[in-house]
Design a protein around this motif. Structure first.
Motif, PDB file in Angstrom:
ATOM      1  N   UNK A 133       0.818  -1.213   0.000  1.00  0.00           N
ATOM      2  CA  UNK A 133       0.000   0.000   0.000  1.00  0.00           C
ATOM      3  C   UNK A 133       0.849   1.259   0.000  1.00  0.00           C
ATOM      4  N   UNK A 134       1.945   1.225   0.737  1.00  0.00           N
ATOM      5  CA  UNK A 134       2.847   2.384   0.769  1.00  0.00           C
ATOM      6  C   UNK A 134       3.446   2.640  -0.599  1.00  0.00           C
ATOM      7  N   UNK A 135       3.840   1.559  -1.300  1.00  0.00           N
ATOM      8  CA  UNK A 135       4.372   1.733  -2.651  1.00  0.00           C
ATOM      9  C   UNK A 135       3.320   2.314  -3.588  1.00  0.00           C
ATOM     10  N   UNK A 136       2.086   1.863  -3.465  1.00  0.00           N
ATOM     11  CA  UNK A 136       1.011   2.368  -4.312  1.00  0.00           C
ATOM     12  C   UNK A 136       0.744   3.848  -4.019  1.00  0.00           C
ATOM     13  N   UNK A 137       0.742   4.215  -2.736  1.00  0.00           N
ATOM     14  CA  UNK A 137       0.530   5.627  -2.383  1.00  0.00           C
ATOM     15  C   UNK A 137       1.669   6.487  -2.907  1.00  0.00           C
ATOM     16  N   UNK A 138       2.885   5.982  -2.783  1.00  0.00           N
ATOM     17  CA  UNK A 138       4.058   6.721  -3.269  1.00  0.00           C
ATOM     18  C   UNK A 138       3.971   6.946  -4.774  1.00  0.00           C
ATOM     19  N   UNK A 139       3.495   5.937  -5.498  1.00  0.00           N
ATOM     20  CA  UNK A 139       3.367   6.065  -6.954  1.00  0.00           C
ATOM     21  C   UNK A 139       2.368   7.166  -7.321  1.00  0.00           C
ATOM     22  N   UNK A 140       1.272   7.277  -6.580  1.00  0.00           N
ATOM     23  CA  UNK A 140       0.276   8.321  -6.848  1.00  0.00           C
ATOM     24  C   UNK A 140       0.875   9.702  -6.580  1.00  0.00           C
ATOM     25  N   UNK A 141       1.620   9.822  -5.490  1.00  0.00           N
ATOM     26  CA  UNK A 141       2.255  11.112  -5.166  1.00  0.00           C
ATOM     27  C   UNK A 141       3.255  11.495  -6.250  1.00  0.00           C
ATOM     28  N   UNK A 142       4.048  10.532  -6.706  1.00  0.00           N
ATOM     29  CA  UNK A 142       5.023  10.805  -7.768  1.00  0.00           C
ATOM     30  C   UNK A 142       4.327  11.221  -9.052  1.00  0.00           C
TER      31      UNK A 142
END
Length: 193
Positions: A133-142
């Motif tokens: 989930x953290x990786x997915x959230x990071x991808x959205x922020x990027x």
């Protein structure tokens, strides 16, 4: 002081019917519910998708490849971790099963060992899900930063500062602000001609 045990919905798979029944007895004896007992690889994916188990046990029966295929199907469909059950230690097979996605294995089906494997697996799976989930959230922020950089001709640092500033002003999480940028951007992109 130990935590109260939660009753789980468990799928079990093994090509040997006698082993399926033995595993089911142990699982229910531990206070869990057996929601599906599968013998065939072709049925495992459907059962996983239909039942949404909390956890799956796959037993190594006659064919090592059959059990590995079951693991592959469950992992492909699953929203649950898989624990392998072996009658005897087999490091080569365990290594192959690990490549396919098991979280743990138990030799000889001792009920206490099975419950310990369940407890450890659920903790590791929660950590895995949080990390995913953290990786997915990071991808959205990027992605939101990239959109802002392109639309406003600013650098990455400035794009992040704008997102963070909006997050603080609105009282929303940074991810929620970034997600709104990404979603609204999809509405603002002109259609291809």
């Amino acid at each position: 002081m130990s935590e109260p045990r939660v009753s789980l919905r468990i799928l079990i798979a093994n090509e040997r019917k006698d082993r399926l029944e033995r595993i089911a007895e142990i699982v229910t004896g531990l206070g869990h519910e057996v929601i599906s007992k599968e013998l065939e690889v072709s049925e495992v994916a459907d059962a996983t998708e239909r039942e949404h188990p909390d956890l799956a046990f796959v037993g190594l029966g006659v064919s090592a490849e059959h059990a590995l295929e079951m693991i592959t199907e469950i992992v492909r469909e699953a929203t649950c971790p898989v624990i392998a059950l072996l009658e005897d230690a087999d490091p080569t097979w365990v290594n192959e099963a690990a490549k396919r996605g098991i979280f743990a294995y138990v030799v000889d089906g001792d009920p206490d060992e099975m419950q310990n494997a369940i407890d450890i697996t659920l903790r590791r799976y929660a950590e895995y899900a949080n990390l995913e989930g953290a990786f997915a959230r990071r991808a959205v922020i990027e992605r939101a930063k990239g959109i802002m950089m392109a639309r406003q001709s600013i650098d990455e640092r400035r794009a992040f500062e704008l997102l963070r500033s909006q997050s603080q002003r609105s009282g929303k999480k940074l991810f929620d602000v970034a997600d709104a940028v990404v979603e609204s951007h999809l509405l603002l992109v002109p259609p291809e001609r």
